[in-house]
Design a protein around this motif. Structure first.
Motif, PDB file in Angstrom:
ATOM      1  N   VAL A 136       0.701  -1.209   0.061  1.00  0.00           N
ATOM      2  CA  VAL A 136      -0.054   0.048   0.009  1.00  0.00           C
ATOM      3  C   VAL A 136       0.814   1.204   0.020  1.00  0.00           C
ATOM      4  CG1 VAL A 136      -1.570   1.368   1.307  1.00  0.00           C
ATOM      5  CG2 VAL A 136      -1.776  -1.242   1.259  1.00  0.00           C
ATOM      6  N   VAL A 137       0.591   2.236  -0.913  1.00  0.00           N
ATOM      7  CA  VAL A 137       1.086   3.476  -0.932  1.00  0.00           C
ATOM      8  C   VAL A 137       0.214   4.553  -0.401  1.00  0.00           C
ATOM      9  CG1 VAL A 137       2.341   4.969  -2.643  1.00  0.00           C
ATOM     10  CG2 VAL A 137       3.005   2.777  -2.492  1.00  0.00           C
ATOM     11  N   VAL A 138       0.827   5.353   0.532  1.00  0.00           N
ATOM     12  CA  VAL A 138       0.102   6.681   0.645  1.00  0.00           C
ATOM     13  C   VAL A 138       0.736   7.666  -0.207  1.00  0.00           C
ATOM     14  CG1 VAL A 138      -0.700   8.236   2.574  1.00  0.00           C
ATOM     15  CG2 VAL A 138      -0.267   5.851   3.122  1.00  0.00           C
ATOM     16  N   LYS A 139      -0.610   8.323  -1.006  1.00  0.00           N
ATOM     17  CA  LYS A 139      -0.169   9.563  -1.560  1.00  0.00           C
ATOM     18  C   LYS A 139      -0.730  10.943  -1.222  1.00  0.00           C
ATOM     19  CE  LYS A 139      -2.453   7.525  -5.357  1.00  0.00           C
ATOM     20  NZ  LYS A 139      -2.902   7.697  -6.708  1.00  0.00           N
ATOM     21  N   ASP A 140      -1.572  10.636  -0.268  1.00  0.00           N
ATOM     22  CA  ASP A 140      -2.197  11.941   0.324  1.00  0.00           C
ATOM     23  C   ASP A 140      -2.650  11.473   1.790  1.00  0.00           C
ATOM     24  OD1 ASP A 140      -3.487  14.231   1.285  1.00  0.00           O
ATOM     25  OD2 ASP A 140      -5.318  13.966  -0.045  1.00  0.00           O
ATOM     26  N   PHE A 141      -1.956  12.209   2.808  1.00  0.00           N
ATOM     27  CA  PHE A 141      -2.371  11.830   4.223  1.00  0.00           C
ATOM     28  C   PHE A 141      -3.508  12.272   4.698  1.00  0.00           C
ATOM     29  CE2 PHE A 141       2.476  11.697   4.499  1.00  0.00           C
ATOM     30  CZ  PHE A 141       2.596  10.375   5.197  1.00  0.00           C
ATOM     31  N   GLY A 142      -4.130  13.282   4.104  1.00  0.00           N
ATOM     32  CA  GLY A 142      -5.360  13.530   4.617  1.00  0.00           C
ATOM     33  C   GLY A 142      -5.015  14.772   5.848  1.00  0.00           C
ATOM     34  N   PRO A 143      -5.962  14.901   6.493  1.00  0.00           N
ATOM     35  CA  PRO A 143      -5.775  16.181   7.529  1.00  0.00           C
ATOM     36  C   PRO A 143      -4.725  15.772   8.723  1.00  0.00           C
ATOM     37  CG  PRO A 143      -7.790  15.205   8.199  1.00  0.00           C
ATOM     38  CD  PRO A 143      -7.151  14.397   6.604  1.00  0.00           C
ATOM     39  N   LYS A 144      -3.819  16.606   9.195  1.00  0.00           N
ATOM     40  CA  LYS A 144      -2.655  16.405  10.218  1.00  0.00           C
ATOM     41  C   LYS A 144      -3.539  15.682  11.345  1.00  0.00           C
ATOM     42  CE  LYS A 144       0.511  18.447   7.863  1.00  0.00           C
ATOM     43  NZ  LYS A 144       1.404  17.633   7.151  1.00  0.00           N
TER      44      LYS A 144
END
Length: 132
Positions: free
Chosen positions: A110-118
């Motif tokens: 799995v790759v995280v491209k966008d973490f979303g909110p801090k």
């Protein structure tokens, strides 16, 4: 920056808990790439912020490719013990009425491209990579 996380001990289980929360938030914000094809594309385009690989992946060429792409582009790599566990965290399952996962599909990468909110979990995970 490759790190292996074992599911034993106090700090490592906290890291896995933080990782689970970060993956859930990234899934909600459509920031995950799941599976070899999507992950390899995201890693090669340098869109990835974090890569998660299952330790029980039985295809050595698969592991070698993901590790090489992460090393080449300086992307943080973290390993988790089970592919089924990673699949559940990445949303590759159905939830029953009680909210328990059913029909979990294993996922080796799995790759995280966008973490979303801090979040606190994200800060803890990033701090973990800075220390190691």
């Amino acid at each position: 920056m490759q790190e292996e996380v074992q599911a034993e001990g106090g700090e490592t289980s906290d890291i896995l808990t933080s990782l689970k929360e970060v993956l859930k938030k990234a899934l909600i914000h459509d920031g995950l790439a799941r599976g070899l094809h999507e992950c390899a594309k995201a890693l090669d385009k340098r869109q990835a912020h974090l890569c998660v690989l299952a330790q029980n992946c039985d295809e050595p060429a698969y592991v070698k490719l993901v590790e090489a792409l992460c090393a080449e582009h300086n992307i943080n790599l973290i390993k988790v013990p089970e592919a089924k566990q990673l699949g559940e965290w990445a949303g590759l399952c159905q939830l029953d009425k009680e909210g328990k996962p059913r029909k979990v599909v294993g996922c080796s990468c799995v790759v995280v491209k966008d973490f979303g909110p801090k979040s606190e979990a994200l800060n803890q995970l990033l701090e973990y990579f800075k220390r190691s």
